[in-house]
Design an enzyme around this catalytic site. Structure first.
Site, PDB file in Angstrom:
ATOM      1  N   PRO A   9       0.817  -1.165  -0.008  1.00  0.00           N
ATOM      2  CA  PRO A   9       0.085  -0.014   0.124  1.00  0.00           C
ATOM      3  C   PRO A   9       0.857   1.196   0.281  1.00  0.00           C
ATOM      4  O   PRO A   9       1.798   1.298   0.816  1.00  0.00           O
ATOM      5  CB  PRO A   9      -0.770  -0.018   1.287  1.00  0.00           C
ATOM      6  N   ASN A  10       0.277   2.065  -0.747  1.00  0.00           N
ATOM      7  CA  ASN A  10       0.903   3.435  -0.726  1.00  0.00           C
ATOM      8  C   ASN A  10       2.201   3.796  -1.624  1.00  0.00           C
ATOM      9  O   ASN A  10       2.633   4.718  -2.020  1.00  0.00           O
ATOM     10  CB  ASN A  10       1.057   4.105   0.673  1.00  0.00           C
ATOM     11  N   ARG A  17       4.879  10.964  -1.421  1.00  0.00           N
ATOM     12  CA  ARG A  17       5.195  10.626   0.002  1.00  0.00           C
ATOM     13  C   ARG A  17       6.377  11.454   0.292  1.00  0.00           C
ATOM     14  O   ARG A  17       7.012  12.045  -0.466  1.00  0.00           O
ATOM     15  CB  ARG A  17       5.393   9.013   0.119  1.00  0.00           C
ATOM     16  N   TYR A  22      11.732   8.455   0.954  1.00  0.00           N
ATOM     17  CA  TYR A  22      11.728   7.798  -0.276  1.00  0.00           C
ATOM     18  C   TYR A  22      12.301   8.183  -1.494  1.00  0.00           C
ATOM     19  O   TYR A  22      12.297   7.603  -2.569  1.00  0.00           O
ATOM     20  CB  TYR A  22      10.236   7.434  -0.544  1.00  0.00           C
ATOM     21  N   ASN A  73       7.880  -5.902  -1.490  1.00  0.00           N
ATOM     22  CA  ASN A  73       8.056  -4.724  -0.558  1.00  0.00           C
ATOM     23  C   ASN A  73       6.550  -4.478   0.088  1.00  0.00           C
ATOM     24  O   ASN A  73       5.628  -4.015  -0.499  1.00  0.00           O
ATOM     25  CB  ASN A  73       8.344  -3.500  -1.158  1.00  0.00           C
ATOM     26  N   ALA A  76       3.613  -1.045   4.416  1.00  0.00           N
ATOM     27  CA  ALA A  76       3.100  -0.958   5.841  1.00  0.00           C
ATOM     28  C   ALA A  76       2.718  -2.393   6.539  1.00  0.00           C
ATOM     29  O   ALA A  76       2.600  -2.588   7.581  1.00  0.00           O
ATOM     30  CB  ALA A  76       1.970  -0.180   6.053  1.00  0.00           C
ATOM     31  N   ASP A  86       1.614 -15.464   6.265  1.00  0.00           N
ATOM     32  CA  ASP A  86       1.306 -17.110   6.135  1.00  0.00           C
ATOM     33  C   ASP A  86       1.360 -17.331   4.445  1.00  0.00           C
ATOM     34  O   ASP A  86       1.825 -18.170   4.004  1.00  0.00           O
ATOM     35  CB  ASP A  86      -0.066 -17.407   6.465  1.00  0.00           C
ATOM     36  N   GLU A  97      12.668 -10.031   0.946  1.00  0.00           N
ATOM     37  CA  GLU A  97      11.636  -8.641   1.442  1.00  0.00           C
ATOM     38  C   GLU A  97      12.836  -7.609   1.102  1.00  0.00           C
ATOM     39  O   GLU A  97      13.739  -7.324   1.422  1.00  0.00           O
ATOM     40  CB  GLU A  97      11.416  -8.894   2.936  1.00  0.00           C
ATOM     41  N   HIS A  99      12.872  -2.998   1.179  1.00  0.00           N
ATOM     42  CA  HIS A  99      12.221  -1.661   1.366  1.00  0.00           C
ATOM     43  C   HIS A  99      13.223  -0.727   0.925  1.00  0.00           C
ATOM     44  O   HIS A  99      14.530  -0.737   1.057  1.00  0.00           O
ATOM     45  CB  HIS A  99      12.174  -1.578   3.184  1.00  0.00           C
ATOM     46  N   LEU A 100      12.417   0.264   0.528  1.00  0.00           N
ATOM     47  CA  LEU A 100      13.113   1.611   0.075  1.00  0.00           C
ATOM     48  C   LEU A 100      14.048   2.281   1.239  1.00  0.00           C
ATOM     49  O   LEU A 100      15.156   2.611   1.197  1.00  0.00           O
ATOM     50  CB  LEU A 100      12.248   2.676  -0.578  1.00  0.00           C
ATOM     51  N   SER A 101      13.194   2.644   2.229  1.00  0.00           N
ATOM     52  CA  SER A 101      13.924   3.081   3.456  1.00  0.00           C
ATOM     53  C   SER A 101      14.451   2.087   4.267  1.00  0.00           C
ATOM     54  O   SER A 101      14.188   0.816   4.025  1.00  0.00           O
ATOM     55  CB  SER A 101      12.915   3.858   4.167  1.00  0.00           C
ATOM     56  N   ARG A 106      13.711   4.441  11.528  1.00  0.00           N
ATOM     57  CA  ARG A 106      12.551   4.975  11.633  1.00  0.00           C
ATOM     58  C   ARG A 106      11.698   4.644  12.947  1.00  0.00           C
ATOM     59  O   ARG A 106      12.150   4.570  13.753  1.00  0.00           O
ATOM     60  CB  ARG A 106      11.572   4.786  10.335  1.00  0.00           C
ATOM     61  N   ARG A 110       7.955   0.748  13.062  1.00  0.00           N
ATOM     62  CA  ARG A 110       8.341   0.084  11.987  1.00  0.00           C
ATOM     63  C   ARG A 110       9.599  -1.121  12.344  1.00  0.00           C
ATOM     64  O   ARG A 110      10.415  -1.613  11.161  1.00  0.00           O
ATOM     65  CB  ARG A 110       9.023   1.159  10.823  1.00  0.00           C
TER      66      ARG A 110
END
Ligand code: DQA
Length: 143
Positions: A9-10, A17, A22, A73, A76, A86, A97, A99-101, A106, A110
């Site tokens: 999401p987002n 953002r 980001y 990614n 949230a 699962d 997995e 993540h950009l950040s 943070r 998170r």
């Protein structure tokens, strides 16, 4: 090799953002970058984004059924979606997995990833290069 690159999401609205977190890239440009990085490693990247947990779970089921490697990614959802965890656990092909950040630098909420425990590895904090590094990892794992 074909892989799924799933985004939660987002991430489709990266343009809106916080650019300090980001960067300045929007989602179409991120998609292009992933697709072209994939070509360097002979990997065909099917890049998808959804704000819906249900849709992301259905894509993970598809990966499990077809034994397709996944870069995800979860955005949230990383921090609380046991349902995505699962579903990710059912994927037996490599699953990374990203993540950009760097969520660990943070807010405290998170710092927990419910996904990491079922991923082969996690790459975070390198902006769009997190995806490129994940592609390197997948290309090595699948050799
Ligand atoms: C993110 C980090 C998450 O904490 C956040 O909710 C996101 C993006 C990242 O790529 O840095 O939406 O997954």
């Amino acid at each position: 090799m074909k892989i799924l690159v799933l985004n939660g999401p987002n991430l489709g609205r990266l343009d809106l953002r916080d650019s300090k977190v980001y960067g300045d890239i929007d989602f179409p440009a991120l998609t292009e970058l992933i697709v072209s990085a994939g070509k360097e490693f002979n990997i065909e990247c099917d890049v998808r984004q959804s704000d819906s947990e249900v849709e992301i779970i259905s894509w993970l089921h598809e990966a499990a059924d077809k034994n397709t490697p996944v870069i995800i990614n979860p955005a949230a959802f990383t921090h609380y979606s046991y349902a995505i965890r699962d579903a990710a656990d059912m994927v037996k092909a490599p699953l990374i997995e990203v993540h950009l950040s760097n969520p660990m630098s943070r807010e405290e909420f998170r710092h927990t990833s419910v996904i990491s425990g079922v991923a082969n590895g996690t790459i975070a904090g390198f902006g769009p290069d997190s995806y490129r590094l994940a592609l390197i990892a997948i290309s090595r794992m699948v050799k």
